[in-house]
Scaffold this motif. Structure first.
Motif, short mmCIF file in Angstrom:
data_model
loop_
_atom_site.label_atom_id
_atom_site.label_comp_id
_atom_site.label_asym_id
_atom_site.label_seq_id
_atom_site.Cartn_x
_atom_site.Cartn_y
_atom_site.Cartn_z
N LEU A 129 1.18 -1.21 0.11
CA LEU A 129 0.13 -0.08 0.26
C LEU A 129 0.98 1.26 -0.20
CD1 LEU A 129 -2.75 1.29 -0.64
CD2 LEU A 129 -2.94 0.91 2.49
N ALA A 130 1.71 1.40 1.01
CA ALA A 130 2.89 2.33 0.54
C ALA A 130 3.22 2.30 -0.70
CB ALA A 130 3.58 2.23 2.10
N GLY A 131 4.06 1.97 -0.76
CA GLY A 131 4.98 1.62 -2.12
C GLY A 131 4.03 2.57 -3.46
N VAL A 132 2.66 1.72 -3.42
CA VAL A 132 1.80 1.81 -4.70
C VAL A 132 1.92 3.06 -4.03
CG1 VAL A 132 -0.18 1.57 -5.90
CG2 VAL A 132 1.08 -0.35 -5.33
N SER A 133 1.82 3.99 -3.41
CA SER A 133 0.36 4.49 -3.08
C SER A 133 2.22 6.27 -3.73
CB SER A 133 0.33 5.45 -1.12
OG SER A 133 -0.56 4.67 -2.04
N ALA A 156 8.58 10.71 7.21
CA ALA A 156 9.78 9.73 7.46
C ALA A 156 8.90 8.08 7.32
CB ALA A 156 9.87 10.28 9.36
N GLY A 157 7.51 8.90 7.57
CA GLY A 157 6.39 7.34 7.49
C GLY A 157 6.53 6.46 6.15
N GLY A 158 5.29 5.39 6.12
CA GLY A 158 5.91 4.70 5.65
C GLY A 158 5.54 4.77 3.78
N ILE A 159 4.51 6.27 3.75
CA ILE A 159 4.83 6.15 2.10
C ILE A 159 5.25 6.93 1.68
CG2 ILE A 159 3.04 7.95 0.44
CD1 ILE A 159 0.21 5.87 2.22
N GLY A 160 5.74 8.44 3.06
CA GLY A 160 6.79 9.34 2.02
C GLY A 160 8.04 9.18 1.94
N SER A 161 8.08 7.71 2.99
CA SER A 161 9.76 7.80 2.82
C SER A 161 10.34 6.74 1.73
CB SER A 161 10.13 6.44 4.24
OG SER A 161 9.29 5.22 4.15
N ILE A 162 9.26 6.27 1.11
CA ILE A 162 9.81 5.86 0.12
C ILE A 162 9.03 6.72 -1.02
CG2 ILE A 162 8.02 3.58 -1.59
CD1 ILE A 162 6.91 2.62 0.42
N LYS A 298 -0.96 4.03 15.21
CA LYS A 298 -1.16 5.21 15.35
C LYS A 298 -0.60 6.48 16.63
CE LYS A 298 -5.59 6.95 17.79
NZ LYS A 298 -6.90 6.40 18.35
N THR A 299 -0.21 5.53 17.35
CA THR A 299 0.79 6.39 18.25
C THR A 299 2.10 6.88 18.95
OG1 THR A 299 1.00 5.11 20.17
CG2 THR A 299 -1.26 6.30 19.75
N GLY A 300 3.19 5.65 17.92
CA GLY A 300 4.28 5.42 17.93
C GLY A 300 5.18 6.65 16.93
N HIS A 301 4.86 6.96 16.05
CA HIS A 301 5.20 7.61 15.24
C HIS A 301 6.45 6.56 13.90
CE1 HIS A 301 3.87 11.89 15.99
NE2 HIS A 301 4.36 11.80 16.49
N PRO A 302 5.89 5.52 13.48
CA PRO A 302 7.16 4.70 13.76
C PRO A 302 8.34 5.77 11.89
CG PRO A 302 5.04 4.04 12.56
CD PRO A 302 4.54 5.26 13.90
N LYS A 303 9.03 5.26 11.81
CA LYS A 303 10.19 5.79 10.78
C LYS A 303 9.55 4.05 9.94
CE LYS A 303 13.62 8.18 13.12
NZ LYS A 303 13.49 7.80 14.51
N GLY A 304 8.89 4.14 8.58
CA GLY A 304 8.74 3.56 7.88
C GLY A 304 7.45 2.63 7.99
N LYS A 305 8.01 1.15 8.04
CA LYS A 305 6.16 0.55 8.72
C LYS A 305 6.48 0.01 9.88
CE LYS A 305 3.43 -0.25 5.42
NZ LYS A 305 1.99 0.45 5.39
N VAL A 306 5.07 -0.80 10.25
CA VAL A 306 5.12 -1.39 11.41
C VAL A 306 4.58 -3.24 10.87
CG1 VAL A 306 4.02 -1.98 13.32
CG2 VAL A 306 4.41 0.69 12.53
N VAL A 307 5.54 -4.23 11.22
CA VAL A 307 5.15 -5.14 10.76
C VAL A 307 4.26 -5.96 11.56
CG1 VAL A 307 6.04 -7.74 9.32
CG2 VAL A 307 6.37 -4.98 8.48
N ILE A 308 2.98 -7.17 11.12
CA ILE A 308 3.01 -7.77 12.40
C ILE A 308 3.35 -10.16 11.66
CG2 ILE A 308 1.21 -9.46 12.49
CD1 ILE A 308 -0.53 -7.14 12.80
N GLN A 309 4.39 -10.22 12.47
CA GLN A 309 4.83 -11.48 11.55
C GLN A 309 4.23 -12.50 11.92
OE1 GLN A 309 8.76 -12.37 12.54
NE2 GLN A 309 8.62 -14.56 11.94
N VAL A 310 3.10 -13.05 10.87
CA VAL A 310 2.36 -14.00 11.13
C VAL A 310 3.33 -15.74 11.15
CG1 VAL A 310 0.03 -15.51 10.33
CG2 VAL A 310 0.22 -12.90 10.34
N LYS A 311 4.04 -16.51 11.00
CA LYS A 311 4.49 -17.64 10.24
C LYS A 311 6.09 -17.37 10.71
CE LYS A 311 4.70 -21.08 7.17
NZ LYS A 311 4.26 -22.08 7.75
N THR A 312 7.02 -18.10 11.61
CA THR A 312 7.81 -17.59 11.50
C THR A 312 8.71 -18.55 10.81
OG1 THR A 312 8.09 -19.10 13.70
CG2 THR A 312 8.12 -16.86 13.37
#
Length: 312
Positions: A129-133, A156-162, A298-312
């Motif tokens: 989503l960030a990249g395509v945006s 510094a955000g997900g979309i802006g950094s890309i 929402k609150t952490g001002h992430p640099k780039g993206k936040v990921v949820i790892q489902v399978k290790t």
């Protein structure tokens, strides 16, 4: 299967892990993806809080999440060009309550492509989503050329950094607005002019820009009109057009709704595999802490993206 679902609208507490969700079946033109990783987006926060319920009618409980990376587990009717076991990335049905915060998700093939070879599943999940945006705004809508100038809000955000990296690859001069804590980060991405929005007013510092990319909205959007040259373009994902300001400054305006397509995903994968685009994953959370991941979005001002790892 396991899935992180909202049981009602609200804050962090409404997103819960459900261990007994039926595995989706891919319909015609879809594939079933075994999810290795998903990523959070501001859109997911809006859905969780009920800010989209007037135009997106969800049947609760609903599984959140759009960004996805994983392997194809099953092919729907009529699917060609994909095979079981293929590593892919793309966009799940975030608006339909059958998203990617789950062990499996059904995805339309036109919103899916081969995962970039040079990155892992966590990083790939952070891209769609960030990249395509960013790609859609800068390449499709703005049609930027070498030597032009762009202002990217929230660099510094997900979309802006890309967006900064794509603009750099296009040979464009880049200004960006960020917090003081993110200055070094956006400098490394390739920004030429860095404006601290906490202490500086960008609209008094730059002018005669060819383009502005706005993912912030509000007063930031209103001030952006005047930094453009006559005939310049403002693409916003966060605010509708103000016709009065468009006429006053003689600029072009486009409100973008991102459309993730196979073609755009392939273009981004090529940039990644060529070493021209790097995706920064700020933090990784397990599926059973999807509530914490979305709250950090929402609150952490992430640099780039936040990921949820489902399978290790």
């Amino acid at each position: 299967m396991k899935a992180a679902q909202i049981v009602k609208y609200g804050g962090k507490e409404v997103l819960k892990l459900n261990d007994n969700v039926s595995k989706p079946k891919p319909s015609s033109g879809q594939v079933l993806v075994e999810v290795y990783a998903a990523a959070t987006n501001p859109f997911d926060v809006k859905v969780r809080e009920g800010l989209t319920k007037n135009y997106i009618k969800l049947k609760l409980p609903a599984t959140l999440g759009g960004d996805v990376a994983g392997k194809i587990a099953e092919l729907g009717e009529g699917v060609k060009g994909f095979k079981i076991g293929q590593a892919v990335y793309g966009m799940a049905n975030a608006a339909g309550g059958q998203g990617s915060y789950a062990e499996f998700t059904a995805v339309k093939v036109e919103q899916l492509a081969d995962k970039p070879r040079s990155i892992d599943f966590n990083t790939a999940a952070a891209l769609p989503l960030a990249g395509v945006s960013a790609y859609q705004a800068l390449v499709s809508h703005m049609q930027l050329r070498s030597g032009q100038k762009i202002l990217v809000h929230g660099g510094a955000g997900g979309i802006g950094s890309i967006a900064i990296q794509i603009a750099k690859e296009l040979g464009v001069h880049i200004a960006t607005t960020i917090r003081a804590a993110d200055m070094e980060y956006v400098k490394q991405l390739g920004a030429n002019e860095i404006i601290n929005y906490e202490t500086q007013d960008f609209s008094t510092l730059i002018k005669d820009y060819d383009a502005v990319f706005d993912t912030v909205g509000g007063e930031t959007n209103k001030k952006s009109y005047k930094v453009l040259k006559t005939g310049g373009i403002l693409v916003s994902m966060a605010a509708q057009v103000d016709e009065g300001l468009v006429n006053q400054y003689s600029i072009r305006y486009l409100h973008q709704s991102t459309k993730v397509t196979n073609e755009r995903l392939k273009k981004l994968a090529n940039l990644v595999d060529a070493g021209k685009l790097k995706i920064n994953v700020d933090q990784v959370f397990p599926l059973n802490k999807a509530d914490e991941a979305l709250e950090y979005q929402k609150t952490g001002h992430p640099k780039g993206k936040v990921v949820i790892q489902v399978k290790t």
